[in-house]
Structure formats: structure tokens, C-alpha cells
Design an enzyme around this catalytic site. Structure first.
Site, short mmCIF file in Angstrom:
data_model
loop_
_atom_site.label_atom_id
_atom_site.label_comp_id
_atom_site.label_asym_id
_atom_site.label_seq_id
_atom_site.Cartn_x
_atom_site.Cartn_y
_atom_site.Cartn_z
N LYS A 66 0.82 -1.22 0.00
CA LYS A 66 0.00 0.00 0.00
C LYS A 66 0.85 1.27 0.00
O LYS A 66 2.05 1.24 0.25
CB LYS A 66 -0.97 -0.02 1.18
CG LYS A 66 -2.15 -0.96 0.91
CD LYS A 66 -3.21 -0.92 1.97
CE LYS A 66 -4.35 -1.87 1.57
NZ LYS A 66 -5.29 -2.08 2.66
N ARG A 87 -3.27 -10.00 5.36
CA ARG A 87 -3.74 -10.08 3.95
C ARG A 87 -2.63 -9.55 3.05
O ARG A 87 -2.27 -8.38 3.14
CB ARG A 87 -5.01 -9.23 3.82
CG ARG A 87 -5.62 -9.21 2.44
CD ARG A 87 -6.85 -8.29 2.40
NE ARG A 87 -7.48 -8.30 1.11
CZ ARG A 87 -7.08 -7.57 0.07
NH1 ARG A 87 -6.03 -6.78 0.18
NH2 ARG A 87 -7.73 -7.63 -1.09
N1 HH2 Z 1 -7.36 -3.80 1.30
C1 HH2 Z 1 -7.73 -3.85 0.01
C2 HH2 Z 1 -8.84 -4.63 -0.37
N2 HH2 Z 1 -9.53 -5.34 0.53
N3 HH2 Z 1 -9.86 -6.05 2.75
C3 HH2 Z 1 -9.53 -6.01 4.05
N4 HH2 Z 1 -10.22 -6.71 4.95
N5 HH2 Z 1 -8.44 -5.26 4.47
C4 HH2 Z 1 -7.70 -4.51 3.62
O1 HH2 Z 1 -6.75 -3.84 4.08
C5 HH2 Z 1 -8.05 -4.53 2.23
C6 HH2 Z 1 -9.17 -5.32 1.83
C7 HH2 Z 1 -6.97 -3.08 -1.02
O2 HH2 Z 1 -5.96 -3.86 -1.61
P1 HH2 Z 1 -6.08 -4.61 -3.01
O3 HH2 Z 1 -7.17 -5.64 -2.99
O4 HH2 Z 1 -4.75 -5.14 -3.39
O5 HH2 Z 1 -6.38 -3.46 -4.04
P2 HH2 Z 1 -7.65 -3.02 -4.86
O6 HH2 Z 1 -8.67 -2.52 -3.88
O7 HH2 Z 1 -7.12 -1.94 -5.78
O8 HH2 Z 1 -8.18 -4.22 -5.61
#
Ligand code: HH2
Length: 280
Positions: free
Chosen positions: A223, A258
Site C-alpha cells: 500500500k 492479507r
Molecule cells: N485492502 C484492500 C482490499 N480489501 N480487505 C480487508 N479486509 N483489508 C484490507 O486492508 C483490504 C481489503 C486493497 O488492496 P487490493 O485488494 O490489493 O487493491 P484493490 O482494492 O485496488 O483491488
């Protein structure tokens, strides 16, 4: 803290930190958008993450990165359902669905998902209804506002106090409606309506979240806080920062981490676990 997190047919032992592997079946996620948006490459990546040590696979069909637009639930279902179904059938680990939409959560549960990971913290009464109608594990995450606007000057008087109060309040509301306490996991939502200082404070005071009595999930992988700390604009080159946070979180009460880089994270946690006295 609960030592068990009940997720449908799975009872996860969270007395040691588990790795949740991220599987984004989106064209536009911030670090891996477009890499796994066809079902075959998604399944291959899921298989690899399980082999590398993921205890849970988290499938997402909508990017919630800062500034992102909402995806229509029907499109999200089309992206997520076949991947959830195949992973749940063939891989032997709980599959989580990362969604804010009740219809997507319902479709994923019907396809075999065991966890609903709702970054909007079960704000939508329709999502609460889905939670009540199934036995899935629930991740309640804190997000200030909506992805489109959440990074526009987020403000808190006491970020840890306010996020903790919100999470405990949502959890208690779900329990009062009949959700078993052991199904609930909480997440302070690193990067979701928080400045760098807010994120660091949430991590620094992570034990206060663990003290609320629910398993705690931390998602900081790749992030932008790491980008800021390391002056690294490319999310794929933020591995060292991601690992540092994973280890910090694991040693300060996180039950689930995660991450995108499962192989490296699992090896770091195995090494740390050996020092802690877990069998290697
Ligand atoms: N962060 C993201 C998405 N889902 N869920 C939880 N529980 N906690 C988090 O910190 C979290 C999450 C964002 O990351 P990512 O899925 O890699 O990115 P994007 O939202 O661009 O798909």
C-alpha cells in the site's frame, strides 16, 4: 482473544497468525490489476498461493483503491463466481469474497465461499441480512466514507479510539442480531481514509484492537504508506515494507495478514514463529 475463527465449514485456529492471499480478478487493482482477470490465470495463482502457505484466499472483483469507481454488482458476480466456485471445490482452504455488495456476497456464498470480507464494514442492511442467512466468517473493516473520496483530508481526534469504537460497535450490533461472536474478525482498514500518520498510529497501537476480543486482520501489503516511507512509486517494489509490517502485525496481535506476496510472507512468519516457540 478468540482462538478460533468460525468460517462456514472451517474452524480456523488463529492462535498463530494466518496468511490470507489476495486474488484480485479485476482489470484495475492498484498493484495487480489485469494480471489475474481471466479465470485460468486466477486459478493458477490461487493454487500457487495455497502451495506457498496461504491459509485463506481472498477473491475480489472490484478495486477499492483510493479514487476508484464502483463496479456494477452484476459485473462483479461475473468476475468472482467462477473463481470462487473452482477454488472452494478444489483447493481445501476457505475462500473469502472481498465485496461491498450483498448480491455478490450471496452469489459467492452459494458458490462455496466461507468468508465475507466487507471493506464497508457491513454498513448496508442488505449485507447484514446475507450475514444472518449464512454461517460464513465475517471481516468487518473500517473505512472512512467511500473509496472515491476517502483520502480527501481524512481527520480523526484519536484514530485508534474512533476506529476501535466503530469496529466494536459494528461487531456488537451483528452479535445482537444473532451472529455468533466466533464468526467475527475486525480490521482497522489500513489506507482506507487514513493519512500516513494515521496508518502508522493504527499499526503502533495494534494491541488495542486485539484487546477488543476478536481476531484482527491487517492488510497493508504494497500500500501507499509503504510507497511514502520508502519513496517507492511502484507497488510491486514495496515487498520489504510489506514484510516489515507483516512481521510487526503478527508480533502485535494480528491473527490474519492479507498479502499479495504469500511465499515471502509465509517464510518470514515461519521464521518469527520459530523464535516465538511455535513448532517450525
Ligand atoms: N485492502 C484492500 C482490499 N480489501 N480487505 C480487508 N479486509 N483489508 C484490507 O486492508 C483490504 C481489503 C486493497 O488492496 P487490493 O485488494 O490489493 O487493491 P484493490 O482494492 O485496488 O483491488
Amino acid at each position: 482473544m478468540n482462538q478460533v475463527w468460525r468460517c462456514g465449514r472451517f474452524e480456523l485456529d488463529v492462535s498463530r497468525t494466518l496468511v490470507m492471499g489476495v486474488l484480485n480478478v479485476t482489470p484495475d487493482s492498484f498493484s495487480d490489476g489485469g494480471e489475474f482477470d481471466d479465470p485460468l490465470s486466477a486459478l493458477e495463482h490461487g493454487r500457487q498461493m495455497v502451495a506457498d502457505g496461504a491459509a485463506i484466499i481472498d477473491v475480489g472483483g472490484e478495486s477499492t483503491r483510493p479514487g476508484s469507481d464502483e463496479v456494477l454488482p452484476a459485473e462483479e458476480v461475473t468476475r468472482v463466481r467462477p473463481v470462487v466456485a473452482a477454488l472452494a471445490r478444489d483447493y481445501g482452504v476457505p475462500v473469502s469474497v472481498d465485496t461491498r455488495h450483498a448480491s455478490v456476497a450471496r452469489a459467492a456464498i452459494e458458490a462455496g465461499a466461507s468468508i465475507i470480507n466487507d471493506v464497508s464494514g457491513f454498513r448496508d442492511p442488505r449485507m447484514v441480512r446475507v450475514a444472518l442467512e449464512c454461517e460464513a466468517g465475517l471481516v468487518i473493516m473500517h473505512m472512512l466514507g467511500e473509496p472515491k473520496t476517502m483520502q480527501a483530508e481524512p481527520r480523526y481526534a484519536d484514530v485508534v479510539g474512533e476506529v476501535g469504537e466503530y469496529l466494536a460497535g459494528r461487531a456488537q450490533e451483528l452479535e445482537a442480531l444473532g451472529v455468533a461472536r466466533q464468526r467475527i474478525c475486525i480490521d482497522p482498514g489500513i489506507g482506507f481514509g487514513k493519512t500516513l500518520e494515521h496508518n502508522l498510529e493504527l499499526l503502533r497501537r495494534l494491541p488495542e484492537f486485539a484487546a477488543l476480543g476478536y481476531p484482527v486482520l491487517v492488510g497493508a501489503s504494497r500500500k501507499s504508506l509503504i510507497g511514502m516511507l520508502l519513496a517507492e512509486p511502484d507497488p510491486k517494489r514495496r515487498l520489504e515494507g510489506s514484510l516489515a509490517i507483516a512481521m510487526w502485525a503478527a508480533s502485535h496481535g494480528a491473527a490474519v495478514i492479507r498479502v499479495h506476496d504469500v511465499y515471502e510472507t509465509a517464510r518470514v512468519l515461519r521464521t518469527w514463529g520459530a523464535i516465538e516457540g511455535e513448532s517450525a
